[in-house]
Design a protein around this motif. Structure first.
Motif, PDB file in Angstrom:
ATOM      1  N   ALA A   1       0.853  -1.193   0.000  1.00  0.00           N
ATOM      2  CA  ALA A   1       0.000   0.000   0.000  1.00  0.00           C
ATOM      3  C   ALA A   1       0.885   1.237   0.000  1.00  0.00           C
ATOM      4  N   LYS A   2       0.365   2.330  -0.526  1.00  0.00           N
ATOM      5  CA  LYS A   2       1.035   3.632  -0.464  1.00  0.00           C
ATOM      6  C   LYS A   2       0.532   4.324   0.798  1.00  0.00           C
ATOM      7  N   TRP A   3       1.422   4.983   1.497  1.00  0.00           N
ATOM      8  CA  TRP A   3       1.022   5.797   2.636  1.00  0.00           C
ATOM      9  C   TRP A   3       1.483   7.223   2.391  1.00  0.00           C
ATOM     10  N   TYR A   4       0.795   8.167   3.031  1.00  0.00           N
ATOM     11  CA  TYR A   4       1.172   9.572   2.884  1.00  0.00           C
ATOM     12  C   TYR A   4       0.768  10.336   4.132  1.00  0.00           C
ATOM     13  N   LEU A   5       1.432  11.441   4.336  1.00  0.00           N
ATOM     14  CA  LEU A   5       1.130  12.349   5.429  1.00  0.00           C
ATOM     15  C   LEU A   5       0.929  13.719   4.794  1.00  0.00           C
ATOM     16  N   ASP A   6      -0.284  14.281   4.951  1.00  0.00           N
ATOM     17  CA  ASP A   6      -0.547  15.569   4.310  1.00  0.00           C
ATOM     18  C   ASP A   6      -0.100  16.729   5.199  1.00  0.00           C
ATOM     19  N   GLN A   7      -0.321  17.946   4.716  1.00  0.00           N
ATOM     20  CA  GLN A   7       0.175  19.124   5.428  1.00  0.00           C
ATOM     21  C   GLN A   7      -0.520  19.370   6.760  1.00  0.00           C
ATOM     22  N   THR A   8      -1.688  18.766   6.956  1.00  0.00           N
ATOM     23  CA  THR A   8      -2.380  18.937   8.235  1.00  0.00           C
ATOM     24  C   THR A   8      -2.040  17.814   9.207  1.00  0.00           C
ATOM     25  N   GLY A   9      -1.170  16.891   8.804  1.00  0.00           N
ATOM     26  CA  GLY A   9      -0.751  15.815   9.683  1.00  0.00           C
ATOM     27  C   GLY A   9      -1.614  14.560   9.586  1.00  0.00           C
ATOM     28  N   ARG A  10      -2.535  14.539   8.641  1.00  0.00           N
ATOM     29  CA  ARG A  10      -3.396  13.361   8.487  1.00  0.00           C
ATOM     30  C   ARG A  10      -2.658  12.273   7.725  1.00  0.00           C
ATOM     31  N   LEU A  11      -2.761  11.059   8.232  1.00  0.00           N
ATOM     32  CA  LEU A  11      -2.149   9.895   7.608  1.00  0.00           C
ATOM     33  C   LEU A  11      -3.170   9.235   6.701  1.00  0.00           C
ATOM     34  N   GLY A  12      -2.726   8.847   5.516  1.00  0.00           N
ATOM     35  CA  GLY A  12      -3.581   8.110   4.601  1.00  0.00           C
ATOM     36  C   GLY A  12      -2.854   6.883   4.096  1.00  0.00           C
ATOM     37  N   VAL A  13      -3.593   5.805   3.901  1.00  0.00           N
ATOM     38  CA  VAL A  13      -3.035   4.569   3.367  1.00  0.00           C
ATOM     39  C   VAL A  13      -3.928   4.137   2.211  1.00  0.00           C
TER      40      VAL A  13
END
Length: 158
Positions: A116-128
């Protein structure tokens, strides 16, 4: 301003994939007609021709180097807290260049081999985002992923 023969030449050049700047030069060299680049663009537009984009074969992009973090060592007293499904085979890697609009991103491989790809956006939210739609990782992998991600982000200075 061009005769039919000259219009046909321009049409043939466009069909051959000649760039607009080259058409401008060829008109000057072969026909003695000097045009600005904008005039050449308008001429091609007036003739209802569409320049072709040159076919450029891009070399295959090398895979982005990733920084991998191994699963954390779990002391024997804590190993019972992790479900057997996890198995300590989760790996987390950070991309050298984050996904557009994200602070940091990377990939995670779960113990069952799913990626899976994970990311952390500018507001600190983690997404997978799993590669397989609807995929849910084994429960034992989630805390391990979180611990590895914390380690990875600390190494990157976050």
């Amino acid at each position: 301003m061009l005769n039919e023969e000259q219009k046909q030449k321009v049409s043939d050049w466009i069909a051959d994939g000649t760039k607009l700047s080259d058409i401008q030069s060829r008109l000057a060299d072969e026909c003695g007609i000097r045009l600005t680049y904008m005039e050449a663009r308008l001429l091609v537009d007036d003739l209802k021709l569409t320049p072709k984009d040159p076919v450029v074969e891009a070399p295959p992009a090398p895979p982005a180097p990733a920084v991998a973090v191994a699963a954390p060592e779990v002391p024997p007293a804590e190993s019972a807290a992790l479900p057997a499904e996890g198995g300590g085979k989760v790996t987390v890697a950070a991309d050298t260049i984050a996904m557009p609009g994200m602070v940091v991103s990377g990939t995670v491989t779960f113990s069952d081999g799913k990626v899976a790809k994970w990311y952390l956006d500018q507001t600190g939210r983690l997404g997978v985002v799993p590669q397989e739609q609807g995929y849910r990782p084994p429960e034992g992998d989630v805390p391990e992923f979180q611990a590895l991600l914390d380690q990875q982000l600390a190494k990157l200075g976050y």
